[in-house]
Design a protein around this motif. Structure first.
Motif, PDB file in Angstrom:
ATOM      1  N   CYS A   1       0.878  -1.263  -0.015  1.00 49.90           N
ATOM      2  CA  CYS A   1       0.012   0.094  -0.142  1.00 49.90           C
ATOM      3  C   CYS A   1       0.979   1.356   0.065  1.00 49.90           C
ATOM      4  CB  CYS A   1      -1.038  -0.064   1.115  1.00 49.90           C
ATOM      5  SG  CYS A   1      -2.214   1.363   1.300  1.00 49.90           S
ATOM      6  N   PHE A   2       1.794   1.269   0.769  1.00 45.59           N
ATOM      7  CA  PHE A   2       2.967   2.422   0.961  1.00 45.59           C
ATOM      8  C   PHE A   2       3.406   2.635  -0.509  1.00 45.59           C
ATOM      9  CE2 PHE A   2       7.027   4.309   1.768  1.00 45.59           C
ATOM     10  CZ  PHE A   2       6.603   5.479   2.799  1.00 45.59           C
ATOM     11  N   GLY A   3       3.732   1.652  -1.186  1.00 49.05           N
ATOM     12  CA  GLY A   3       4.280   1.747  -2.491  1.00 49.05           C
ATOM     13  C   GLY A   3       3.314   2.194  -3.642  1.00 49.05           C
ATOM     14  N   ALA A   4       2.052   1.905  -3.496  1.00 53.34           N
ATOM     15  CA  ALA A   4       0.994   2.302  -4.160  1.00 53.34           C
ATOM     16  C   ALA A   4       0.792   3.714  -3.994  1.00 53.34           C
ATOM     17  CB  ALA A   4      -0.215   1.586  -4.253  1.00 53.34           C
ATOM     18  N   LEU A   5       1.073   4.252  -2.951  1.00 48.97           N
ATOM     19  CA  LEU A   5       0.700   5.573  -2.730  1.00 48.97           C
ATOM     20  C   LEU A   5       2.191   6.682  -3.235  1.00 48.97           C
ATOM     21  CD1 LEU A   5      -0.732   5.514   0.982  1.00 48.97           C
ATOM     22  CD2 LEU A   5      -1.930   6.026  -1.151  1.00 48.97           C
ATOM     23  N   LEU A   6       3.363   5.805  -3.116  1.00 41.30           N
ATOM     24  CA  LEU A   6       4.477   6.320  -3.563  1.00 41.30           C
ATOM     25  C   LEU A   6       4.546   6.362  -5.157  1.00 41.30           C
ATOM     26  CD1 LEU A   6       7.397   4.972  -1.632  1.00 41.30           C
ATOM     27  CD2 LEU A   6       6.801   7.268  -1.592  1.00 41.30           C
ATOM     28  N   TRP A   7       3.760   5.403  -5.716  1.00 39.44           N
ATOM     29  CA  TRP A   7       3.623   5.326  -7.161  1.00 39.44           C
ATOM     30  C   TRP A   7       2.545   6.465  -7.869  1.00 39.44           C
ATOM     31  CZ3 TRP A   7      -0.504   4.576 -10.725  1.00 39.44           C
ATOM     32  CH2 TRP A   7       0.028   4.547 -12.041  1.00 39.44           C
ATOM     33  N   LEU A   8       1.497   6.699  -7.022  1.00 38.69           N
ATOM     34  CA  LEU A   8       0.441   7.723  -7.328  1.00 38.69           C
ATOM     35  C   LEU A   8       1.352   9.266  -7.476  1.00 38.69           C
ATOM     36  CD1 LEU A   8      -2.433   6.696  -5.432  1.00 38.69           C
ATOM     37  CD2 LEU A   8      -2.299   6.511  -8.009  1.00 38.69           C
ATOM     38  N   GLU A   9       2.163   9.196  -6.380  1.00 42.37           N
ATOM     39  CA  GLU A   9       2.845  10.495  -6.364  1.00 42.37           C
ATOM     40  C   GLU A   9       3.934  10.757  -7.652  1.00 42.37           C
ATOM     41  OE1 GLU A   9       6.201  13.288  -5.922  1.00 42.37           O
ATOM     42  OE2 GLU A   9       6.208  11.118  -5.834  1.00 42.37           O
ATOM     43  N   GLU A  10       4.658   9.418  -7.648  1.00 35.24           N
ATOM     44  CA  GLU A  10       5.830   9.643  -8.856  1.00 35.24           C
ATOM     45  C   GLU A  10       4.927   9.628 -10.390  1.00 35.24           C
ATOM     46  OE1 GLU A  10       7.371   5.727  -8.309  1.00 35.24           O
ATOM     47  OE2 GLU A  10       8.695   6.467  -6.783  1.00 35.24           O
ATOM     48  N   GLU A  11       3.871   9.135 -10.485  1.00 30.84           N
ATOM     49  CA  GLU A  11       2.912   9.420 -11.818  1.00 30.84           C
ATOM     50  C   GLU A  11       2.126  10.444 -11.990  1.00 30.84           C
ATOM     51  OE1 GLU A  11       3.478   7.459 -14.299  1.00 30.84           O
ATOM     52  OE2 GLU A  11       5.148   6.549 -13.108  1.00 30.84           O
ATOM     53  N   GLY A  12       2.181  11.632 -10.830  1.00 28.03           N
ATOM     54  CA  GLY A  12       1.731  12.860 -10.909  1.00 28.03           C
ATOM     55  C   GLY A  12       0.235  12.804 -10.753  1.00 28.03           C
ATOM     56  N   PHE A  13      -0.276  11.857  -9.784  1.00 28.95           N
ATOM     57  CA  PHE A  13      -1.987  11.886  -9.349  1.00 28.95           C
ATOM     58  C   PHE A  13      -1.902  12.585  -7.937  1.00 28.95           C
ATOM     59  CE2 PHE A  13      -1.620   8.354 -12.588  1.00 28.95           C
ATOM     60  CZ  PHE A  13      -2.339   8.814 -13.170  1.00 28.95           C
ATOM     61  N   MET A  14      -0.738  12.747  -7.020  1.00 30.77           N
ATOM     62  CA  MET A  14      -0.831  13.231  -5.862  1.00 30.77           C
ATOM     63  C   MET A  14       0.587  13.886  -5.517  1.00 30.77           C
ATOM     64  SD  MET A  14      -0.957  10.415  -3.153  1.00 30.77           S
ATOM     65  CE  MET A  14       0.431  10.666  -1.811  1.00 30.77           C
ATOM     66  N   ARG A  15       0.527  14.924  -4.637  1.00 29.96           N
ATOM     67  CA  ARG A  15       1.672  15.545  -4.108  1.00 29.96           C
ATOM     68  C   ARG A  15       1.526  15.309  -2.688  1.00 29.96           C
ATOM     69  NH1 ARG A  15       0.229  19.650  -7.785  1.00 29.96           N
ATOM     70  NH2 ARG A  15      -0.584  20.798  -6.196  1.00 29.96           N
ATOM     71  N   TYR A  16       2.850  15.529  -1.806  1.00 29.23           N
ATOM     72  CA  TYR A  16       2.676  15.445  -0.271  1.00 29.23           C
ATOM     73  C   TYR A  16       4.071  16.110   0.013  1.00 29.23           C
ATOM     74  CZ  TYR A  16       6.179  11.497  -0.976  1.00 29.23           C
ATOM     75  OH  TYR A  16       7.191  10.543  -1.025  1.00 29.23           O
TER      76      TYR A  16
END
Length: 154
Positions: A54-69
């Motif tokens: 799950c942590f990796g999925a969230l990192l992926w969402l950021e890397e692919e430009g869907f979220m920032r943190y």
């Protein structure tokens, strides 16, 4: 049959995107346990495979430009997370009619008895994603996430 880790990726992504959409434009803290479920680190303090996926999925969402943190809180949360413009635009946009019918169970996404604003809301990517999550049906969740993340708008 899809690999279970891919099905978990779709579900984790759908939950995270929905949480961020519900908070938009405010920044929110995404807790991995709220998405993947409770986790007990082992005697060495290492998280379970499920938690780390799950942590990796969230990192992926950021890397692919869907979220920032702003930062991660160890491997437990993403602090001050927010959808990107692209993700917000995609989630708010209308999904194809066939997908709305298939995933939300509507007979006609363009039901003329409903006000146009309601019709538009019921046909959005976020609506089909929420409907898929409520159904708890992995195929619906998979198709909603695929349509939102991987289909190019014309």
């Amino acid at each position: 049959m899809a690999d279970i880790h891919i099905e978990e990726f779709y579900k984790d992504s759908a939950i995270a995107l929905t949480q961020l959409y519900n908070a938009f434009p405010r920044r929110a803290t995404l807790f991995v346990e709220d998405i993947a479920g409770p986790d007990e680190p082992d005697e060495f303090g290492l998280h379970s495979r499920r938690h780390m996926a799950c942590f990796g999925a969230l990192l992926w969402l950021e890397e692919e430009g869907f979220m920032r943190y702003v930062d991660t809180i160890r491997q437990e949360a993403f602090d001050q997370a927010v959808l990107t413009r692209e993700a917000f635009s995609r989630l708010s946009s209308p999904a194809p009619d066939y997908l709305v019918q298939q995933l939300s169970g509507q007979d006609s996404p363009s039901d003329t008895s409903l006000p146009p604003s309601v019709q538009e809301d019921l046909s959005s990517h976020i609506h089909i994603m929420r409907s898929a999550l409520r159904s708890r049906h992995s195929r619906r969740i998979r198709e909603a996430v695929r349509a939102t993340l991987f289909t190019r708008e014309a």
